[in-house]
Design an enzyme around this catalytic site. Sequence first.
Site, mmCIF file in Angstrom:
data_model
loop_
_atom_site.group_PDB
_atom_site.id
_atom_site.type_symbol
_atom_site.label_atom_id
_atom_site.label_comp_id
_atom_site.label_asym_id
_atom_site.label_seq_id
_atom_site.Cartn_x
_atom_site.Cartn_y
_atom_site.Cartn_z
ATOM 1 N N ASN A 218 6.312 -8.831 1.389
ATOM 2 C CA ASN A 218 4.863 -8.600 1.464
ATOM 3 C C ASN A 218 4.119 -9.441 0.422
ATOM 4 O O ASN A 218 3.058 -9.069 -0.061
ATOM 5 C CB ASN A 218 4.555 -7.112 1.273
ATOM 6 C CG ASN A 218 3.125 -6.753 1.660
ATOM 7 O OD1 ASN A 218 2.547 -7.354 2.565
ATOM 8 N ND2 ASN A 218 2.549 -5.786 0.964
ATOM 9 N N HIS B 239 -10.387 -2.104 12.049
ATOM 10 C CA HIS B 239 -9.312 -2.957 11.527
ATOM 11 C C HIS B 239 -9.076 -4.081 12.545
ATOM 12 O O HIS B 239 -8.104 -4.050 13.290
ATOM 13 C CB HIS B 239 -8.058 -2.087 11.354
ATOM 14 C CG HIS B 239 -6.947 -2.732 10.592
ATOM 15 N ND1 HIS B 239 -5.638 -2.311 10.699
ATOM 16 C CD2 HIS B 239 -6.930 -3.760 9.709
ATOM 17 C CE1 HIS B 239 -4.876 -3.039 9.916
ATOM 18 N NE2 HIS B 239 -5.632 -3.929 9.305
ATOM 19 N N ARG C 138 0.847 -1.187 0.000
ATOM 20 C CA ARG C 138 0.000 0.000 0.000
ATOM 21 C C ARG C 138 0.885 1.239 0.000
ATOM 22 O O ARG C 138 1.901 1.294 0.682
ATOM 23 C CB ARG C 138 -0.892 0.030 1.248
ATOM 24 C CG ARG C 138 -2.041 -0.948 1.206
ATOM 25 C CD ARG C 138 -2.956 -0.806 2.411
ATOM 26 N NE ARG C 138 -2.314 -1.251 3.621
ATOM 27 C CZ ARG C 138 -1.795 -0.467 4.544
ATOM 28 N NH1 ARG C 138 -1.840 0.850 4.411
ATOM 29 N NH2 ARG C 138 -1.216 -0.955 5.616
ATOM 30 N N LYS D 183 -9.573 -2.155 2.070
ATOM 31 C CA LYS D 183 -9.180 -1.013 2.899
ATOM 32 C C LYS D 183 -9.969 0.246 2.535
ATOM 33 O O LYS D 183 -10.350 1.031 3.401
ATOM 34 C CB LYS D 183 -7.680 -0.742 2.745
ATOM 35 C CG LYS D 183 -6.797 -1.925 3.101
ATOM 36 C CD LYS D 183 -6.988 -2.370 4.512
ATOM 37 C CE LYS D 183 -5.983 -3.435 4.901
ATOM 38 N NZ LYS D 183 -6.226 -3.941 6.266
ATOM 39 N N ARG E 224 1.720 -12.279 -1.007
ATOM 40 C CA ARG E 224 0.392 -12.540 -0.447
ATOM 41 C C ARG E 224 -0.252 -13.808 -0.985
ATOM 42 O O ARG E 224 0.053 -14.257 -2.084
ATOM 43 C CB ARG E 224 -0.533 -11.362 -0.799
ATOM 44 C CG ARG E 224 -0.103 -10.026 -0.206
ATOM 45 C CD ARG E 224 -0.581 -9.885 1.188
ATOM 46 N NE ARG E 224 -0.069 -8.705 1.855
ATOM 47 C CZ ARG E 224 -0.705 -8.099 2.866
ATOM 48 N NH1 ARG E 224 -1.859 -8.547 3.302
ATOM 49 N NH2 ARG E 224 -0.165 -7.053 3.462
ATOM 50 N N SER F 67 -0.895 -3.528 11.079
ATOM 51 C CA SER F 67 -0.598 -4.450 9.992
ATOM 52 C C SER F 67 0.660 -5.255 10.334
ATOM 53 O O SER F 67 1.599 -4.728 10.922
ATOM 54 C CB SER F 67 -0.356 -3.674 8.695
ATOM 55 O OG SER F 67 -1.470 -2.864 8.408
ATOM 56 N N CYS G 298 1.175 -7.712 12.458
ATOM 57 C CA CYS G 298 1.421 -8.053 13.875
ATOM 58 C C CYS G 298 0.706 -9.345 14.264
ATOM 59 O O CYS G 298 0.497 -9.603 15.447
ATOM 60 C CB CYS G 298 0.993 -6.927 14.799
ATOM 61 S SG CYS G 298 2.186 -5.579 14.894
ATOM 62 N N LYS H 249 -2.522 -10.741 13.116
ATOM 63 C CA LYS H 249 -3.979 -10.890 13.232
ATOM 64 C C LYS H 249 -4.457 -12.205 12.608
ATOM 65 O O LYS H 249 -5.273 -12.906 13.171
ATOM 66 C CB LYS H 249 -4.697 -9.725 12.541
ATOM 67 C CG LYS H 249 -4.637 -8.433 13.321
ATOM 68 C CD LYS H 249 -5.863 -7.527 13.128
ATOM 69 C CE LYS H 249 -6.220 -7.196 11.700
ATOM 70 N NZ LYS H 249 -5.154 -6.435 11.008
ATOM 71 N N ASP I 212 -9.289 -9.494 9.421
ATOM 72 C CA ASP I 212 -8.780 -8.154 9.112
ATOM 73 C C ASP I 212 -9.758 -7.015 9.409
ATOM 74 O O ASP I 212 -9.329 -5.948 9.823
ATOM 75 C CB ASP I 212 -8.366 -8.097 7.633
ATOM 76 C CG ASP I 212 -7.481 -6.904 7.317
ATOM 77 O OD1 ASP I 212 -6.619 -6.560 8.148
ATOM 78 O OD2 ASP I 212 -7.647 -6.300 6.238
ATOM 79 N N TYR J 226 -1.494 -3.397 -6.888
ATOM 80 C CA TYR J 226 -1.285 -4.097 -5.614
ATOM 81 C C TYR J 226 -2.601 -4.180 -4.821
ATOM 82 O O TYR J 226 -3.297 -3.160 -4.654
ATOM 83 C CB TYR J 226 -0.205 -3.395 -4.759
ATOM 84 C CG TYR J 226 -0.202 -3.982 -3.366
ATOM 85 C CD1 TYR J 226 0.293 -5.275 -3.151
ATOM 86 C CD2 TYR J 226 -0.780 -3.321 -2.293
ATOM 87 C CE1 TYR J 226 0.226 -5.860 -1.893
ATOM 88 C CE2 TYR J 226 -0.851 -3.894 -1.035
ATOM 89 C CZ TYR J 226 -0.346 -5.165 -0.846
ATOM 90 O OH TYR J 226 -0.427 -5.752 0.386
ATOM 91 N N GLY J 227 -2.897 -5.351 -4.292
ATOM 92 C CA GLY J 227 -4.171 -5.639 -3.609
ATOM 93 C C GLY J 227 -4.705 -4.537 -2.719
ATOM 94 O O GLY J 227 -5.835 -4.081 -2.885
HETATM 95 C C1 OXD Z 1 -2.864 -4.394 5.865
HETATM 96 C C2 OXD Z 1 -3.480 -5.555 5.196
HETATM 97 O O1 OXD Z 1 -1.982 -3.762 5.259
HETATM 98 O O2 OXD Z 1 -4.367 -6.167 5.826
HETATM 99 O O3 OXD Z 1 -3.263 -4.068 6.987
HETATM 100 O O4 OXD Z 1 -3.111 -5.886 4.062
HETATM 101 MN MN MN Z 2 -5.001 -5.182 7.612
#
Ligand code: OXD
Ligand code: MN
Length: 590
Positions: free
Chosen positions: A373, A226, A69, A206, A375, A248, A250, A252, A277, A197-198
Site C-alpha cells: 500500500n 467514492h 486505513r 476520507k 503511495r 478501493s 480496483c 479507479k 477518488d 498514515y494518509g
Molecule cells: C482508499 C484510498 O483507501 O483511496 O480508498 O486510499
Molecule cells: Mn479511495
Amino acid sequence: MTAHAALKRWVQEMAKMCHPDTIVWIDGTPEEKARLEGEAIAKGEVLRLNQEKLPGCIYHRTAPNDVARTEHLTYVCTGRRADAGPTNNWMSPKEAYARAREIFENSMVGRTMYVIPFSMGPVGSEFSKIGVELTDSIYVVLNMRIMTRTGTRVLEALGRDGAFTKCLHSKADLNIDRRLILHFPGDNTIWSVGSGYGGNVLLGKKCLALRIASYLGKHEGWMAEHMLVMGIEDPSGRICYIAAAFPSACGKTNLAMLLPPEGLKKKGYRIWTVGDDIAWMRIDTDGSLWAVNPETGFFGVAPGTNSISNKNAMETIRKNTIFTNVLLTMDGTVWWEDGDGPVPDEGIDWQGRPWRPGMKDEKGEAIKGAHANARFTAPIAQCPSISNRIEQHHGVPISAIIFGGRRARLAPLVYEAFNWQHGVYVGATMASERTAAQYGRQGEVRRDPMAMLPFCGYHMGDYFRHWLKMGSRMKKPPKIFHVNWFRQDENGSFLWPGYRENLRVLEWIMDRVDGFAEAVKTPIGYIPAPNSIDMTGLDLPVSVMEKLLSIDRGEWLQEIEDHKKFFETFGSRLPKELMDECRAFKKRLS
Ligand code: OXD
Ligand code: MN
C-alpha cells in the site's frame, strides 16, 4: 491570521489540550513549502530524493504498524447508535471525546501545531466546504498542500464567521492501541490520533470529503461519493463526463487517466481526468447532475503503477511528489514492485532495511522493497490528461454513473440498469471478491454498496433512500451501468484484457447515453448486442466475448438470496423500493 473569532477560540482550546510549543498558521506559499521541507528533512521526517532525477520530490516512511486505513479504529459518533447504522463502528460523542482527550492531552509538547485552512472544491465556490486541520505532522501539512487548496486565500473565503469542519490530528506516540479516527457529524468535527498514515490523517480526504460530506450531503440535498470523474472526448470534440465507483484498489486511478488503445486511437478519442477518488455531485439549475472533484492531488497506490498500467500517472509523479513506503534506491530515486524496470540491484526497503531482489523472509516468502500500500502524493495539475474544468465552480455535467466490482464469475463485462431505481439497486448490491492479497477467505464476496462501505458517515439504509430521492429530483438522471473487468475462465485466467481496452466499454456506454448503441434486454439489465462493442485492433475470439457477456440464471438466483440477506441487516430503514427491486428481479429470472 484571521478575523474569525470562533476559529481563533477553537485553535486556542485545542492548543490548551495538546500543549504544542508553538503554533504556525499555514499560508500556502511556495516559500513556506521550501521552509517546511527543510525542517522535515532536518528532523528526519522526510528525505530529499535525487533532485536531478526527481525534482521537488521527497520520501517518507510511516511506522511499520501504520501503513493503511484502520477501519476497526474508525468511528461515527452520533448521539444515537442507530443513526450510525449497522455498517459503521459507533461510539457515543461523550465517550469518544473523553477517550481521545486522554491521548491528545499534552501530545504536542515539544512540537509545533500547524493550522491548515483548506478548501475542498474551488475556493469560493458555493459547492465547496472549508476545513481547518490542526496537526503536529509536517508530513501531513506537505500532503495537504498537494491534496487540497490551502492557506490565506481559504481564510479570506471563510471570512469572519463562515462555517468550517474542525479537524484535529496528532501523531501522539503512533501507538496502535492509542489510535482513534473519530467523526462527529453533529458537531462538524473530526478527531484523529495515533496515526501518520494518509487515509487516517489527511482529514480533508476520507474523513471530511466522504464521511462528514456524505452526512452534510444528505441534509443539504447533494451527494458525496467514492467516485472517479472523467471526461471522454469523442471524435467530434464533444465531451461526455462519467462518474465511476469501484472499491478501493480496483483501478479507479488507472481508469481516470486512461489512454486510448492502439486499435481505437485513430478514432480520435481523448480522456480528460477530473478526479480519481471522490466526487461531490449536485443537481444544478438545468435539473441534471453536476460533479466536482473536491481534491487537487492524487494519493495513489504505487505498486502496480507502471507505464503500461498508467502512463499518465508515471508522467504525473516525475516531480513535486511525496513518495511513502516505496523502495529507496542507492542513487536517491524510488522503485516498487510491478513498477517500471529495471529492478534495482539493491536499495533500502520501506522499513529502512537493506534490500536486494530475491531476498526471502524466515517463511521463505519474497521480501518486498515497497509496501503493497505504498503511495505517491502528486498534484493533479501535473497530470497530462487533466481536465480544464478543475476550477469550474459547478464542475462537469454527469451523463453516466458506473458501478464496478471484482467478480471472477457472475457479473458480465458491462450491463445497463433499466432506470434510476434499478440502478440504485445495482449500486446497493455491489460486491467485490477478496484477492489473495487481502485478509479473509479468498474468493469471499464482500458487499460494498456504491464503494462507500467504509466511508458512509450515517445509516446506510438512509443513504440508499437519499440516492432514490436524488433521482426523483433530477430532470434527466444519468444512466447507470455496472462493469466487471475481472471475469475469469474455468482456469482462473482473466477473460478481458482490461486497462486501455476498457475504453471500448466506455464507448458503448457513451453510445447508450446517446441512444444509438444496440443492446439486448436481459433479466439483469441491458447488455451489449453482438458486435455493438468496437473490437477494431483487439484480437478477442467471439466465444470469449460471449463468455464475458453470459448470464447464468442459477448463479443470479443464488446471488439474489444474498442481496436479500444483506438488505435485511438494514432493518426498517431499508427503502421498500429496494426489496421491491429484489422481488422483481427474481421474477424476471424465473
Ligand atoms: C482508499 C484510498 O483507501 O483511496 O480508498 O486510499
Ligand atoms: Mn479511495
